[in-house]
Motif scaffolding. Structure first.
Motif, mmCIF file in Angstrom:
data_model
loop_
_atom_site.group_PDB
_atom_site.id
_atom_site.type_symbol
_atom_site.label_atom_id
_atom_site.label_comp_id
_atom_site.label_asym_id
_atom_site.label_seq_id
_atom_site.Cartn_x
_atom_site.Cartn_y
_atom_site.Cartn_z
ATOM 1 N N GLY A 63 5.950 -74.647 -15.221
ATOM 2 C CA GLY A 63 6.018 -73.743 -14.084
ATOM 3 C C GLY A 63 7.347 -73.043 -13.928
ATOM 4 O O GLY A 63 7.437 -72.050 -13.182
ATOM 5 N N SER A 64 8.390 -73.517 -14.602
ATOM 6 C CA SER A 64 9.731 -72.951 -14.406
ATOM 7 C C SER A 64 10.334 -72.359 -15.677
ATOM 8 O O SER A 64 10.798 -71.225 -15.675
ATOM 9 C CB SER A 64 10.675 -74.031 -13.856
ATOM 10 N N LEU A 67 9.232 -68.910 -17.099
ATOM 11 C CA LEU A 67 9.467 -67.797 -16.180
ATOM 12 C C LEU A 67 10.946 -67.452 -16.043
ATOM 13 O O LEU A 67 11.279 -66.317 -15.700
ATOM 14 C CB LEU A 67 8.913 -68.142 -14.790
ATOM 15 N N VAL A 120 6.148 -66.153 -9.297
ATOM 16 C CA VAL A 120 5.617 -67.486 -9.609
ATOM 17 C C VAL A 120 4.117 -67.542 -9.332
ATOM 18 O O VAL A 120 3.359 -68.160 -10.083
ATOM 19 C CB VAL A 120 6.370 -68.561 -8.797
ATOM 20 N N GLY A 163 5.079 -75.549 -8.515
ATOM 21 C CA GLY A 163 5.180 -74.233 -7.891
ATOM 22 C C GLY A 163 6.296 -74.158 -6.870
ATOM 23 O O GLY A 163 7.045 -73.172 -6.808
ATOM 24 N N ALA A 166 9.637 -74.169 -8.716
ATOM 25 C CA ALA A 166 9.854 -72.922 -9.459
ATOM 26 C C ALA A 166 10.348 -71.814 -8.538
ATOM 27 O O ALA A 166 11.281 -71.075 -8.884
ATOM 28 C CB ALA A 166 8.556 -72.506 -10.155
ATOM 29 N N SER A 221 7.075 -70.826 -0.984
ATOM 30 C CA SER A 221 6.717 -71.728 -2.077
ATOM 31 C C SER A 221 5.494 -72.571 -1.728
ATOM 32 O O SER A 221 4.630 -72.805 -2.581
ATOM 33 C CB SER A 221 7.906 -72.629 -2.422
#
Length: 270
Positions: A63-64, A67, A120, A163, A166, A221
């Protein structure tokens, strides 16, 4: 068949509106319920056994990490363009002393958290919700239950936590990058202006503004992480298609993000 009277039409419209309101309330209650359940699981030590820790680390990484480079480059380019526009405009009106404050308020307080959340959502959490739907369709969750594995701990909770982390990571790094670009654009490669720069930034980030920024990022978030999972659970319960669940997630997510942004603007400027 007798014709409908105006009273019958009104009663039908009120009944339809009432049923829509009940469905709307039930769907949002499910989002809150899923959020409370995920919070309990995230705070429970039993959720961090070895296999669950590996699953959590896997989803946080997915998730991070993919990106981060793209968002950093995109954020740097957009920040550079916007900062240059703000600085040149301020200088043309003889307001150079306010350029840094304008940049911090426009970029750091408003645009970067919003952009991080949307990035995200589109690149990670919405595709993750679609993947949950595919897993449910091929019976992966039933297989987990038969093997004694809790799908909530193994699949749902790690995706929500990923999420949230991120958005926080991308927003924090992009804010620091934007402030660094703003300093170099206004003062150049010198450390002599650093005390004045930090004083200006500190004046913008008073306690109330800093609290609103933290809360806004947190709610962003939570919104982009919980809504796709809640839509998947609701779609699985009602037997809805994947496209319907994704569209429902997208509409609810953008609506809630808009409300959060409006509330933060009211808190900052009124």
């Amino acid at each position: 068949m007798p014709a409908m009277t105006p009273i019958d039409s009104l009663q039908g419209a009120l009944g339809a509106a009432g049923r829509a309101g009940v469905r709307w309330s039930a769907s949002w209650w499910q989002v809150v319920n899923v959020g409370a359940l995920i919070l309990v699981l995230a705070l429970s030590p039993s959720s961090y056994r070895r296999d669950d820790r590996l699953a959590l680390a896997h989803h946080v990484w997915l998730g991070s990490a993919p990106l981060l480079p793209w968002f950093t480059v995109l954020s740097a380019l957009v920040s550079l363009v916007l900062i240059r526009i703000v600085v040149v405009t301020a200088q043309s009106y003889g307001l150079s002393q306010y350029a840094i404050e304008m940049v911090v308020r426009v970029l750091v307080l408003e645009l970067i958290p919003l952009t991080a959340a949307l990035f995200v959502a589109l690149r990670a959490t919405l595709p993750s919700g679609a993947e949950l739907t595919r897993m449910h369709a091929r019976g992966a969750f039933a297989s987990m239950l038969e093997a004694g594995i809790d799908p909530l701990r193994r699949e749902l909770m790690p995706r929500v936590v990923a999420g949230i982390l991120a958005v926080a990571l991308l927003a924090a790094l992009s804010c620091l990058l934007a402030m660094g670009i703003a300093y170099l654009s206004v003062y150049g490669f010198t450390l002599g202006a650093l005390p004045g720069f930090t004083r200006t930034v500190g004046q913008v980030f008073n306690p109330s503004v800093a609290l609103i920024l933290v809360l806004k990022t947190l709610f962003f978030s939570l919104s982009i992480s919980l809504i796709p999972v809640a839509a998947f659970l609701r779609g699985a319960h009602l037997g809805r298609s994947r496209a319907s669940a994704e569209l429902d997630s997208l509409v609810r997510m953008f609506g809630l993000i808009l409300l959060i942004e409006v509330a933060s603007l009211v808190g900052n400027y009124y």
